[in-house]
Design a protein around this motif. Structure first.
Motif, PDB file in Angstrom:
ATOM      1  N   PRO A 121      96.334  87.763-106.760  1.00  0.00           N
ATOM      2  CA  PRO A 121      96.286  87.867-108.098  1.00  0.00           C
ATOM      3  C   PRO A 121      94.931  88.037-108.747  1.00  0.00           C
ATOM      4  CG  PRO A 121      96.740  85.620-107.684  1.00  0.00           C
ATOM      5  CD  PRO A 121      96.525  86.559-106.251  1.00  0.00           C
ATOM      6  N   ARG A 122      94.682  88.419-110.007  1.00  0.00           N
ATOM      7  CA  ARG A 122      93.259  88.883-110.536  1.00  0.00           C
ATOM      8  C   ARG A 122      93.433  88.493-112.068  1.00  0.00           C
ATOM      9  NH1 ARG A 122      91.326  93.985-112.497  1.00  0.00           N
ATOM     10  NH2 ARG A 122      93.451  95.512-112.419  1.00  0.00           N
ATOM     11  N   LYS A 123      92.571  87.961-112.681  1.00  0.00           N
ATOM     12  CA  LYS A 123      92.451  87.537-113.947  1.00  0.00           C
ATOM     13  C   LYS A 123      92.132  88.955-114.877  1.00  0.00           C
ATOM     14  CE  LYS A 123      90.494  83.609-115.153  1.00  0.00           C
ATOM     15  NZ  LYS A 123      89.409  82.830-115.615  1.00  0.00           N
ATOM     16  N   LEU A 124      92.892  89.303-116.000  1.00  0.00           N
ATOM     17  CA  LEU A 124      92.460  90.260-116.422  1.00  0.00           C
ATOM     18  C   LEU A 124      91.890  90.253-117.940  1.00  0.00           C
ATOM     19  CD1 LEU A 124      95.746  92.760-116.381  1.00  0.00           C
ATOM     20  CD2 LEU A 124      93.533  92.527-114.952  1.00  0.00           C
ATOM     21  N   ASP A 125      92.210  88.982-118.556  1.00  0.00           N
ATOM     22  CA  ASP A 125      91.447  88.646-119.739  1.00  0.00           C
ATOM     23  C   ASP A 125      91.720  87.242-120.072  1.00  0.00           C
ATOM     24  OD1 ASP A 125      90.431  89.027-122.371  1.00  0.00           O
ATOM     25  OD2 ASP A 125      92.085  90.316-123.028  1.00  0.00           O
ATOM     26  N   ASN A 126      90.779  86.717-120.693  1.00  0.00           N
ATOM     27  CA  ASN A 126      90.560  85.212-121.419  1.00  0.00           C
ATOM     28  C   ASN A 126      90.211  85.391-122.768  1.00  0.00           C
ATOM     29  OD1 ASN A 126      89.935  82.622-121.473  1.00  0.00           O
ATOM     30  ND2 ASN A 126      88.555  82.457-119.516  1.00  0.00           N
ATOM     31  N   ALA A 127      91.231  85.123-123.674  1.00  0.00           N
ATOM     32  CA  ALA A 127      90.899  85.174-124.912  1.00  0.00           C
ATOM     33  C   ALA A 127      92.175  84.367-125.637  1.00  0.00           C
ATOM     34  CB  ALA A 127      90.988  86.549-125.644  1.00  0.00           C
ATOM     35  N   ARG A 128      91.859  84.167-127.023  1.00  0.00           N
ATOM     36  CA  ARG A 128      92.705  83.360-127.833  1.00  0.00           C
ATOM     37  C   ARG A 128      93.370  82.039-127.409  1.00  0.00           C
ATOM     38  NH1 ARG A 128      91.260  87.846-129.637  1.00  0.00           N
ATOM     39  NH2 ARG A 128      92.385  89.302-131.164  1.00  0.00           N
ATOM     40  N   HIS A 129      92.412  81.536-126.463  1.00  0.00           N
ATOM     41  CA  HIS A 129      92.745  80.405-125.493  1.00  0.00           C
ATOM     42  C   HIS A 129      93.850  80.584-124.729  1.00  0.00           C
ATOM     43  CE1 HIS A 129      90.559  78.146-128.356  1.00  0.00           C
ATOM     44  NE2 HIS A 129      90.992  78.558-129.315  1.00  0.00           N
ATOM     45  N   CYS A 130      94.005  81.766-124.423  1.00  0.00           N
ATOM     46  CA  CYS A 130      95.009  82.323-123.231  1.00  0.00           C
ATOM     47  C   CYS A 130      94.359  82.926-122.048  1.00  0.00           C
ATOM     48  CB  CYS A 130      96.140  83.088-123.941  1.00  0.00           C
ATOM     49  SG  CYS A 130      97.081  82.401-125.334  1.00  0.00           S
ATOM     50  N   GLN A 131      95.171  83.355-121.023  1.00  0.00           N
ATOM     51  CA  GLN A 131      94.713  84.157-119.743  1.00  0.00           C
ATOM     52  C   GLN A 131      95.706  85.031-119.535  1.00  0.00           C
ATOM     53  OE1 GLN A 131      93.241  81.540-116.556  1.00  0.00           O
ATOM     54  NE2 GLN A 131      91.731  80.745-117.685  1.00  0.00           N
ATOM     55  N   LEU A 132      95.240  85.983-119.151  1.00  0.00           N
ATOM     56  CA  LEU A 132      96.153  87.140-118.457  1.00  0.00           C
ATOM     57  C   LEU A 132      95.986  87.474-117.210  1.00  0.00           C
ATOM     58  CD1 LEU A 132      98.616  89.301-119.022  1.00  0.00           C
ATOM     59  CD2 LEU A 132      96.724  90.912-119.554  1.00  0.00           C
ATOM     60  N   TRP A 133      96.859  87.434-116.127  1.00  0.00           N
ATOM     61  CA  TRP A 133      96.867  87.503-114.825  1.00  0.00           C
ATOM     62  C   TRP A 133      97.724  88.784-114.248  1.00  0.00           C
ATOM     63  CZ3 TRP A 133      93.803  84.660-111.287  1.00  0.00           C
ATOM     64  CH2 TRP A 133      93.104  83.675-111.947  1.00  0.00           C
ATOM     65  N   GLN A 134      97.235  89.344-113.224  1.00  0.00           N
ATOM     66  CA  GLN A 134      97.985  90.352-112.702  1.00  0.00           C
ATOM     67  C   GLN A 134      98.266  90.427-111.140  1.00  0.00           C
ATOM     68  OE1 GLN A 134      95.897  93.977-112.423  1.00  0.00           O
ATOM     69  NE2 GLN A 134      97.700  95.530-112.898  1.00  0.00           N
ATOM     70  N   VAL A 135      99.363  90.659-110.682  1.00  0.00           N
ATOM     71  CA  VAL A 135      99.473  90.679-109.126  1.00  0.00           C
ATOM     72  C   VAL A 135     100.400  91.864-108.860  1.00  0.00           C
ATOM     73  CG1 VAL A 135     101.617  89.405-109.068  1.00  0.00           C
ATOM     74  CG2 VAL A 135     100.147  89.537-107.214  1.00  0.00           C
ATOM     75  N   THR A 136      99.812  92.620-107.680  1.00  0.00           N
ATOM     76  CA  THR A 136     100.703  93.821-107.309  1.00  0.00           C
ATOM     77  C   THR A 136     101.812  93.128-106.305  1.00  0.00           C
ATOM     78  OG1 THR A 136      99.221  95.611-107.563  1.00  0.00           O
ATOM     79  CG2 THR A 136     100.822  95.958-106.074  1.00  0.00           C
ATOM     80  N   VAL A 137     103.089  93.282-106.420  1.00  0.00           N
ATOM     81  CA  VAL A 137     103.867  92.548-105.506  1.00  0.00           C
ATOM     82  C   VAL A 137     104.019  93.322-104.107  1.00  0.00           C
ATOM     83  CG1 VAL A 137     106.330  91.842-105.302  1.00  0.00           C
ATOM     84  CG2 VAL A 137     105.247  91.929-107.518  1.00  0.00           C
ATOM     85  N   GLY A 138     103.160  92.753-103.288  1.00  0.00           N
ATOM     86  CA  GLY A 138     103.066  93.323-101.869  1.00  0.00           C
ATOM     87  C   GLY A 138     104.215  92.541-101.016  1.00  0.00           C
ATOM     88  N   ASN A 139     104.536  91.498-101.527  1.00  0.00           N
ATOM     89  CA  ASN A 139     105.520  90.508-100.453  1.00  0.00           C
ATOM     90  C   ASN A 139     106.687  90.203-101.604  1.00  0.00           C
ATOM     91  OD1 ASN A 139     103.744  90.248 -98.487  1.00  0.00           O
ATOM     92  ND2 ASN A 139     102.551  88.946 -99.463  1.00  0.00           N
ATOM     93  N   ALA A 140     107.724  91.046-101.890  1.00  0.00           N
ATOM     94  CA  ALA A 140     108.751  90.664-102.553  1.00  0.00           C
ATOM     95  C   ALA A 140     109.567  89.601-102.131  1.00  0.00           C
ATOM     96  CB  ALA A 140     109.426  91.904-102.871  1.00  0.00           C
ATOM     97  N   PRO A 141     109.824  88.682-102.869  1.00  0.00           N
ATOM     98  CA  PRO A 141     110.781  87.533-102.325  1.00  0.00           C
ATOM     99  C   PRO A 141     112.063  88.182-102.536  1.00  0.00           C
ATOM    100  CG  PRO A 141     110.041  87.131-104.592  1.00  0.00           C
ATOM    101  CD  PRO A 141     109.587  88.386-104.365  1.00  0.00           C
ATOM    102  N   ALA A 142     113.043  87.448-101.526  1.00  0.00           N
ATOM    103  CA  ALA A 142     114.447  87.614-101.970  1.00  0.00           C
ATOM    104  C   ALA A 142     115.007  86.900-103.251  1.00  0.00           C
ATOM    105  CB  ALA A 142     115.376  86.791-100.731  1.00  0.00           C
ATOM    106  N   ALA A 143     115.901  87.686-103.942  1.00  0.00           N
ATOM    107  CA  ALA A 143     116.181  87.203-105.376  1.00  0.00           C
ATOM    108  C   ALA A 143     116.704  85.839-105.250  1.00  0.00           C
ATOM    109  CB  ALA A 143     117.255  88.155-105.816  1.00  0.00           C
ATOM    110  N   PRO A 144     116.088  84.834-105.940  1.00  0.00           N
ATOM    111  CA  PRO A 144     116.507  83.286-105.868  1.00  0.00           C
ATOM    112  C   PRO A 144     117.911  83.235-106.455  1.00  0.00           C
ATOM    113  CG  PRO A 144     114.980  83.936-107.834  1.00  0.00           C
ATOM    114  CD  PRO A 144     115.213  84.991-106.899  1.00  0.00           C
ATOM    115  N   ASP A 145     118.835  82.268-105.677  1.00  0.00           N
ATOM    116  CA  ASP A 145     120.174  81.750-106.288  1.00  0.00           C
ATOM    117  C   ASP A 145     119.717  80.716-107.097  1.00  0.00           C
ATOM    118  OD1 ASP A 145     122.696  81.328-106.509  1.00  0.00           O
ATOM    119  OD2 ASP A 145     122.591  80.073-104.922  1.00  0.00           O
TER     120      ASP A 145
END
Length: 332
Positions: A121-145
């Motif tokens: 993951p990498r942080k894209l933004d830090n503003a309005r007392h919030c943060q925005l993070w991004q990740v490219t899904v390289g390890n897709a999990p099984a759909a959770p039950d």
């Protein structure tokens, strides 16, 4: 505009494709991102979104079935629920981008570590007392039950143990809270007829009442889709049948009730919110028959007695303990 939405719109060029907004606020974000589609589990927010953006938001506990190019997850309060939502979304988007946005005081910095399971993951933004993070899904999990993630516990009652099934994100997940425990000890002499469990959570009160008073009609109501899904599982686990409704507060409740039971919440996300409870106290009279009873447990520091008496009638403290009070009032 919600500050989390404002942070997204600072990076609007990232969100022009077929985008899923999971747990989105009921603001104008869908209007600003015309190719986005929502996934909501709060009935009040869904009603607002439906009114403004018809058929552009899916309601329920499962990720929408349509295809998406990327997704934004708005961080929920519960870590267990965040884990389920992130895995459900990432399972559908191998190789694609998943974003996580949230308030700093809501724990976004810590929650971003949950993205490590899918990639870096990498942080894209830090503003309005919030943060925005991004990740490219390289390890897709099984759909959770979802049902397999439930925590099941038993509540000892005079007529035998009650099995409770609690899904991620539900109030007091995996345990009996002290307020409900106190109210369970004082379910005697309820008016017979139609009983409402308001803010039912995992369905403890509604299931206990239905088992103890099987000839009563019982309705369980909550604003949260994960709560009502839990209540249905709790009823099934105990061989009980009752009506379960997902709706925005007391306005969604039936009329002509004989009693209303509640351990109402006063928190929404990281913010304190008394509106649902105060609205219940103001409008309970409209939903109760003459002689119908409101029985409510609340933290002792919450000054509800005067409000109950203003809108319903004489209010007595039926019991007190562990920092909670049970209030009892009848419609005259």
């Amino acid at each position: 505009m919600d500050p989390r939405s404002e942070v997204l719109l600072r990076q609007a060029e990232l969100f022009q494709g077929n985008l899923l907004l999971a747990g989105l606020p009921a603001d104008d974000l869908l209007g600003r991102l015309p190719n986005a589609h929502g996934w909501c589990w709060h009935a009040g927010d869904q009603a607002v979104l439906d009114a403004r953006f018809a058929e552009r938001s899916h309601f329920g506990v499962n990720v929408p079935g349509r295809g998406f190019d990327s997704a934004v997850v708005f961080l929920p309060k519960s870590k267990d629920l965040a884990d389920y939502i992130l895995k459900a979304v990432a399972a559908r988007l191998p190789g694609a981008e998943v974003f996580l946005v949230g308030e700093k005081r809501g724990g976004i910095e810590s929650a971003a570590k949950q993205l490590n399971a899918f990639g870096k993951p990498r942080k894209l933004d830090n503003a309005r007392h919030c943060q925005l993070w991004q990740v490219t899904v390289g390890n897709a999990p099984a759909a959770p039950d979802l049902e397999s993630l439930a925590q099941v516990f038993e509540v000892p009652l005079a007529d035998g143990p009650l099995k409770v099934v609690s899904l991620p994100g539900v109030f007091s997940h995996g345990r009996l809270d002290r307020g409900t425990a106190l109210l369970l000890e004082h379910l005697d002499k309820l008016p017979s007829g139609h009983v409402l469990d308001f803010g039912c959570g995992a369905g403890v009160l509604g299931a206990a009442v239905k088992r103890r008073y099987p000839h009563n009609t019982v309705t369980l109501l909550d604003v949260d889709a994960f709560a009502t899904a839990s209540s249905r599982l709790t009823l099934t686990a105990n061989g009980l049948e009752a009506e379960v409704l997902t709706g925005d507060g007391i306005d969604a409740a039936p009329m002509g009730l004989d009693s209303i039971l509640s351990n109402p919440p006063f928190h929404v996300g990281v913010h304190t919110d008394y509106f649902a409870t105060e609205n219940l106290l103001r409008k309970a009279r409209q939903h109760l028959k003459n002689g119908g009873e409101l029985r409510l447990v609340a933290n002792s520091f919450l000054k509800y007695q005067a409000l109950i008496e203003e809108h319903l009638g004489i209010c007595a403290v039926k019991a007190e303990g562990q920092g909670f009070r049970i209030y009892r009032a009848k419609r005259g």
